[in-house]
Scaffold this motif. Structure first.
Motif, PDB file in Angstrom:
ATOM      1  N   THR A 176      26.602 130.003  10.766  1.00 34.63           N
ATOM      2  CA  THR A 176      25.649 131.133  10.083  1.00 34.63           C
ATOM      3  C   THR A 176      25.716 132.355  10.697  1.00 34.63           C
ATOM      4  N   SER A 177      25.421 132.247  12.303  1.00 30.07           N
ATOM      5  CA  SER A 177      25.070 133.276  12.986  1.00 30.07           C
ATOM      6  C   SER A 177      26.458 134.202  13.059  1.00 30.07           C
ATOM      7  N   LEU A 178      27.315 133.882  12.771  1.00 29.14           N
ATOM      8  CA  LEU A 178      28.632 134.711  12.762  1.00 29.14           C
ATOM      9  C   LEU A 178      29.033 135.017  11.256  1.00 29.14           C
ATOM     10  N   SER A 179      28.047 134.679  10.451  1.00 34.69           N
ATOM     11  CA  SER A 179      28.243 135.174   8.955  1.00 34.69           C
ATOM     12  C   SER A 179      27.024 135.920   8.207  1.00 34.69           C
ATOM     13  N   ASP A 180      26.254 136.267   9.263  1.00 37.34           N
ATOM     14  CA  ASP A 180      24.882 136.809   8.836  1.00 37.34           C
ATOM     15  C   ASP A 180      25.157 138.020   7.802  1.00 37.34           C
ATOM     16  N   ALA A 181      26.369 138.775   8.233  1.00 31.69           N
ATOM     17  CA  ALA A 181      26.661 140.009   7.253  1.00 31.69           C
ATOM     18  C   ALA A 181      27.357 139.867   5.961  1.00 31.69           C
ATOM     19  N   CYS A 182      27.575 138.640   5.794  1.00 31.44           N
ATOM     20  CA  CYS A 182      28.575 138.233   4.602  1.00 31.44           C
ATOM     21  C   CYS A 182      27.585 137.698   3.642  1.00 31.44           C
ATOM     22  N   LYS A 183      27.704 138.438   2.093  1.00 33.58           N
ATOM     23  CA  LYS A 183      26.973 137.860   1.044  1.00 33.58           C
ATOM     24  C   LYS A 183      27.687 137.024   0.371  1.00 33.58           C
ATOM     25  N   GLU A 184      28.939 136.844   0.399  1.00 33.46           N
ATOM     26  CA  GLU A 184      29.887 136.127  -0.616  1.00 33.46           C
ATOM     27  C   GLU A 184      30.221 134.738   0.174  1.00 33.46           C
ATOM     28  N   GLY A 185      30.632 133.654  -0.411  1.00 26.23           N
ATOM     29  CA  GLY A 185      31.186 132.745   0.410  1.00 26.23           C
ATOM     30  C   GLY A 185      30.204 131.332   0.333  1.00 26.23           C
ATOM     31  N   ARG A 186      30.834 130.404   0.626  1.00 27.81           N
ATOM     32  CA  ARG A 186      29.785 129.166   1.070  1.00 27.81           C
ATOM     33  C   ARG A 186      30.275 128.473   2.214  1.00 27.81           C
ATOM     34  N   LEU A 187      29.457 127.507   2.652  1.00 28.70           N
ATOM     35  CA  LEU A 187      29.922 126.658   3.899  1.00 28.70           C
ATOM     36  C   LEU A 187      30.488 125.384   3.300  1.00 28.70           C
ATOM     37  N   GLU A 188      31.621 124.967   4.012  1.00 29.84           N
ATOM     38  CA  GLU A 188      32.298 123.965   3.745  1.00 29.84           C
ATOM     39  C   GLU A 188      32.670 122.951   5.022  1.00 29.84           C
ATOM     40  N   LEU A 189      32.477 121.737   4.466  1.00 37.04           N
ATOM     41  CA  LEU A 189      32.527 120.702   5.820  1.00 37.04           C
ATOM     42  C   LEU A 189      33.759 119.655   5.597  1.00 37.04           C
ATOM     43  N   HIS A 190      34.296 119.594   6.618  1.00 39.93           N
ATOM     44  CA  HIS A 190      35.299 118.509   6.901  1.00 39.93           C
ATOM     45  C   HIS A 190      35.128 117.677   8.016  1.00 39.93           C
ATOM     46  N   LEU A 191      35.010 116.374   7.672  1.00 32.23           N
ATOM     47  CA  LEU A 191      34.898 115.247   8.583  1.00 32.23           C
ATOM     48  C   LEU A 191      36.119 114.412   8.830  1.00 32.23           C
ATOM     49  N   VAL A 192      36.515 114.117  10.142  1.00 35.94           N
ATOM     50  CA  VAL A 192      37.329 113.153  10.468  1.00 35.94           C
ATOM     51  C   VAL A 192      37.352 112.263  11.452  1.00 35.94           C
ATOM     52  N   GLY A 193      37.472 111.083  11.300  1.00 37.12           N
ATOM     53  CA  GLY A 193      37.530 110.377  12.523  1.00 37.12           C
ATOM     54  C   GLY A 193      36.647 108.836  12.215  1.00 37.12           C
TER      55      GLY A 193
END
Length: 307
Positions: free
Chosen positions: A110-127
């Motif tokens: 999120t700290s690298l995405s502060d300026a971005c108004k569009e999009g969403r957070l997507e999660l990938h879990l493996v293990g």
């Protein structure tokens, strides 16, 4: 906010079996993921993440095009990506402090995405896999629960964990996928192996072996890998392990003795030897400063000498 699966909030999860029963498409996506070809990643474009480490960057990074990690048996590899900014983070979680680690991964993206108004957070879990002690299953539930209590909406896209990452070989349960890479430019996540796990592989392994907590190893704004300063005290007793046979080392130093990759024992011995060779960790960090590495034009990581 809760985790979302196909845009629907995820209810409380009592077991991974329950999760997959209620969401059969996650099973299908896990089967598709684990059947992807294994990619042998070129170290010249790679940022390798060890156990209890994480790293985050964006597609604008000119030094790193793949973040990857492997050697995960009961451990889980976690990828979180913002589809708008393209910022992506990979963490290697072993269950030592899941509830404090997950917020670090979320903040890194999120700290690298502060300026971005569009999009969403997507999660990938493996293990994980179906290990006898259910260590994998417990970690799967903890990670999912920790993401469910984050304030951000997070969408679970890949869930190749525990029983969906399990295969029986000669009567022994093992993970299907031990390692993954994520393409920083596209966000593609795939099974991967890494012949080179640097820089500072032995130092980083020693940090984890001596109880180091989850740590960020990369400053994407400067293209710098960083480690330490680490602290450990002299312990000559660990020399005992160097004279033990492979089975003994596996039995006492692994969470999954029958599922470890072939190089596990040698890796443990080299880590212990490193600690014996460097009984005073302060000597590795002059002036109490971290070790920094930058990527050269030839793609190698090179130590930055502090002036």
């Amino acid at each position: 906010m809760p985790l979302f699966i196909q845009n629907k909030p995820l209810d409380r999860i009592r077991s991974t079996a329950d999760l997959f029963d209620k969401n059969p498409h996650l099973q299908e996506k896990a089967k598709a993921f684990r059947s992807k070809p294994l990619v042998d990643v070129d170290p010249k474009c790679l940022l390798y993440v060890h156990q209890r480490e994480f790293a985050a960057t964006t597609p604008a990074d000119k030094c790193v095009s793949v973040i990857g990690s492997d050697d995960a048996t009961t451990c889980h590899l976690v990828v979180l990506r913002h589809t708008g900014s393209g910022a992506v983070c990979l963490g290697h979680c072993d269950g030592s402090s899941t509830w404090s680690e997950v917020p670090l991964l979320v903040k890194a993206v999120t700290s690298l995405s502060d300026a971005c108004k569009e999009g969403r957070l997507e999660l990938h879990l493996v293990g994980g896999f179906n290990d006898d002690s259910t260590t994998s299953h417990n970690l799967s539930l903890d990670i999912l629960a920790a993401f469910q209590v984050q304030k951000e909406d997070i969408h679970l896209e890949t869930c190749c964990i525990t029983e969906m990452n399990d295969v029986v070989v000669n009567g022994t349960h093992r993970p299907v996928v031990y390692g993954i890479g994520v393409d920083v430019k596209t966000g593609d996540v795939y099974p991967a192996s890494f012949p080179h796990k640097g820089p500072a592989e032995e130092l980083r392994s020693a940090r984890t072996f001596t109880g180091g907590e989850m740590v960020n190893i990369y400053d994407s704004s400067r293209g710098l890998f960083q480690i330490g300063p680490c602290t450990w005290s002299q312990n000559l007793d660990i020399a005992f392990w160097l004279s033990q046979n492979d089975d003994t080392i596996l039995k006492y130093l692994s969470t999954s003795p029958r599922a470890e990759p072939p190089h596990f024992v040698q890796h443990m011995k080299s880590t212990i030897q490193f600690l014996l060779d460097h009984p005073n960790s302060e000597s590795l960090f002059p002036g109490g400063q971290p070790q920094f590495y930058h990527r050269t034009e030839t793609g190698d990581w090179e130590r930055v000498v502090q002036s």
